[in-house]
Motif scaffolding. Structure first.
Motif, short mmCIF file in Angstrom:
data_model
loop_
_atom_site.label_atom_id
_atom_site.label_comp_id
_atom_site.label_asym_id
_atom_site.label_seq_id
_atom_site.Cartn_x
_atom_site.Cartn_y
_atom_site.Cartn_z
N TYR A 416 40.27 26.87 15.66
CA TYR A 416 39.92 25.80 14.71
C TYR A 416 39.23 24.67 15.48
O TYR A 416 39.65 24.31 16.59
CB TYR A 416 41.16 25.26 14.02
CG TYR A 416 41.91 26.30 13.20
CD1 TYR A 416 41.62 26.47 11.86
CD2 TYR A 416 42.90 27.09 13.80
CE1 TYR A 416 42.30 27.43 11.11
CE2 TYR A 416 43.59 28.04 13.06
CZ TYR A 416 43.28 28.20 11.71
OH TYR A 416 43.95 29.15 10.97
N VAL A 417 38.20 24.14 14.91
CA VAL A 417 37.51 22.97 15.47
C VAL A 417 37.49 21.90 14.38
O VAL A 417 36.94 22.11 13.29
CB VAL A 417 36.08 23.31 15.92
CG1 VAL A 417 35.38 22.04 16.42
CG2 VAL A 417 36.09 24.37 17.01
N GLY A 418 38.13 20.77 14.69
CA GLY A 418 38.21 19.70 13.70
C GLY A 418 38.95 20.12 12.46
O GLY A 418 38.65 19.65 11.36
N GLY A 419 39.94 21.03 12.62
CA GLY A 419 40.74 21.49 11.49
C GLY A 419 40.11 22.60 10.71
O GLY A 419 40.74 23.15 9.80
N LYS A 420 38.89 23.01 11.04
CA LYS A 420 38.19 24.06 10.30
C LYS A 420 38.14 25.34 11.13
O LYS A 420 37.81 25.31 12.32
CB LYS A 420 36.76 23.60 9.98
CG LYS A 420 35.97 24.60 9.16
CD LYS A 420 34.57 24.07 8.85
CE LYS A 420 33.76 25.08 8.04
NZ LYS A 420 32.39 24.58 7.76
N GLU A 421 38.50 26.45 10.50
CA GLU A 421 38.52 27.71 11.22
C GLU A 421 37.10 28.11 11.63
O GLU A 421 36.20 28.20 10.80
CB GLU A 421 39.14 28.82 10.36
CG GLU A 421 39.34 30.12 11.14
CD GLU A 421 40.16 31.14 10.36
OE1 GLU A 421 41.37 31.26 10.63
OE2 GLU A 421 39.58 31.78 9.45
#
Length: 477
Positions: A416-421
């Motif tokens: 996840y990057v910045g909460g996004k998968e």
């Protein structure tokens, strides 16, 4: 007058010829006076006597020593230990025996006259036995090799301390063998000699600058062994201690098996349960797989490259399916490689019946990048029950071993990057065998009761076996 002179010359010549032939016959077995080999006077010796004299001389030269300097160390082998030989002894001896005795009369006469005016001194050539020199260099000289000790880290009180490395030396064996043999063949003056053997400096890896980069937690994982007995607890603590403090430089590969073995009492291990051929048996080091499993999960979170990993033969309870990493002999191992640009430090701690591995290094991943590992079960197989008759145990004996469910599972890594998968990657697929719940029933005793029990066991129905066993025991009382 002229005729008389010619006749006299002829008589003298004949006399000379006769005398020469007689002298040759008399001296044919002896070396003429004035013949030497390396300064040894062979005058008047027979071939056998000369050979004995030369052999004694070679033996005497074999007592000379050659001092070999290896860094700050030295060895002083005798030349005999290195296989000193003369390579032209037979050739010289043949020529010495024949000197003044072969060729035409003029040649023989000249050779004898030359010896009256100047001695003939033959020179032996020398060599060493190549196998003996090689063995000596590899078995004696190489024992002074000292590999460099890399600089490392010690973790004390929650912080790191850099421990300087040590420079080593390594003997260049091939060059040393050539140097020793060339010296004897070309430079040796028949006295004790001395040589400085070539050594190479082995420099340690690691500098304060590189090791100071190790300060960030790259991955950590904890498992519990709260239900384990004392022996299994000891094995987990021992294995963890063997791994704790390991420093891996970029490119290094770590083997869990090599780090924790051998599994012996001397190395800190006790007898405890482990998996073998679908059964739980006691073995030295039982429980060590929980150590490798915990480390495996820390490695995954540090995102080092796992190069070898195997699941257990049966499911374990301290992690989810596909989260484990087994060690079994040399055919199941956990290996991983430091693919980072800086060293990493592995810390292993046991406390309160929990084992934790933490991998420290230089964090280069974005701060908003997180990981999640997911175990996905694809299928399960119920283990069932297996009831076994044991003719070696009396009626009334019964033991039960727990079952292990068969599982096929996969482990996935979510990024996840910045909460996004951002990505999903399959890490491994693991297959665990189903092992039935095993009940062993003793049948030795009264034949009629034994037959009843065997008939009940044949049904493979636990309730039937329990009822029949209770009945048989009651009738025996």
């Amino acid at each position: 007058m002229k005729k008389r002179q010619l006749l006299t010359a002829a008589v003298l010549c004949a006399a000379f010829l006769a005398g020469g032939t007689t002298a040759l016959a008399a001296d044919n077995s002896a070396i003429h006076s004035g013949v030497y080999v390396d300064g040894i006077d062979l005058s008047g010796m027979t071939r056998t006597e000369a050979l004995d004299a030369l052999n004694s001389y070679v033996d005497e030269m074999g007592e000379e020593t050659l001092t070999l300097h290896i860094g700050d160390n030295e060895l002083t082998p005798t030349l005999g230990e290195l296989g000193l030989i003369s390579t032209n002894e037979d050739e010289i001896l043949e020529e010495a025996v024949q000197l003044g005795k072969t060729g035409n009369i003029i040649r023989r006469y000249k050779d004898r006259k030359d010896l009256e005016h100047e001695n003939k001194n033959y020179q032996l050539t020398w060599a060493l036995d190549g196998e003996l020199v090689t063995d000596y260099v590899n078995n004696q000289c190489k024992k002074f090799d000292q590999e460099a000790v890399d600089a490392t880290l010690k973790r004390e009180g929650g912080s790191f301390r850099i421990v300087d490395g040590q420079t080593g030396i390594v003997l260049d064996a091939d060059s040393s063998i050539t140097l020793i043999t060339d010296f004897i063949e070309n430079e040796w003056d028949h006295t004790n000699g001395s040589l400085d053997l070539p050594v190479e400096t082995d420099y340690p890896r690691g500098t304060a600058e590189k090791l100071s980069k190790v300060k960030d937690v790259l991955g950590t994982f904890t498992t519990s062994y709260s239900t384990s007995g004392a022996a299994r607890c000891q094995n987990i603590a021992t294995g963890t201690a063997h791994i704790n403090g390991t420093v891996l430089y970029p490119g290094d590969t770590f083997s869990a098996y090599e780090a924790v073995s051998p599994f012996s009492e001397a190395n800190g291990y006790a007898m405890a349960g482990s998996y073998l051929n679908g059964k739980v048996v006691d073995s030295l080091g039982g429980g060590i797989c929980q150590v490798s499993t915990t480390l495996y999960n820390a490695v995954l979170r540090a995102e080092l490259e796992v190069t070898e990993r195997s699941n257990h033969s049966m499911i374990v309870t301290y992690v989810e399916p596909a989260d484990d990493a087994a060690i079994a002999g040399t055919y199941k191992d956990l290996k991983f490689k430091n693919t980072l640009d800086a060293p990493v430090y592995i810390e292993g701690v046991t406390s309160g019946k929990q084992v934790t591995f933490t991998i420290y290094g230089q964090e280069t991943r974005p701060s908003n990048r997180t990981l999640k590992f997911e175990s996905v079960t694809l299928s399960t197989t119920e283990p069932g029950v297996q009831i076994i008759a044991d003719a070696g145990q009396p009626i009334g004996y019964i033991t039960r071993e727990s079952a292990h469910k068969g599982v096929v599972a996969e482990l996935y890594k979510h990024v996840y990057v910045g909460g996004k998968e951002e990505s999903v990657t399959k890490v491994n697929k693991s297959n665990y065998k189903a092992t039935p719940r095993t009940i062993t029933v003793g049948i030795a005793g009264d034949p009629d009761l034994s037959n009843e029990l065997q008939a009940a066991i044949a049904t493979q129905d636990e309730a039937t076996v329990n009822a029949t066993l209770a009945s048989c025991v009651a009738r025996m009382q």
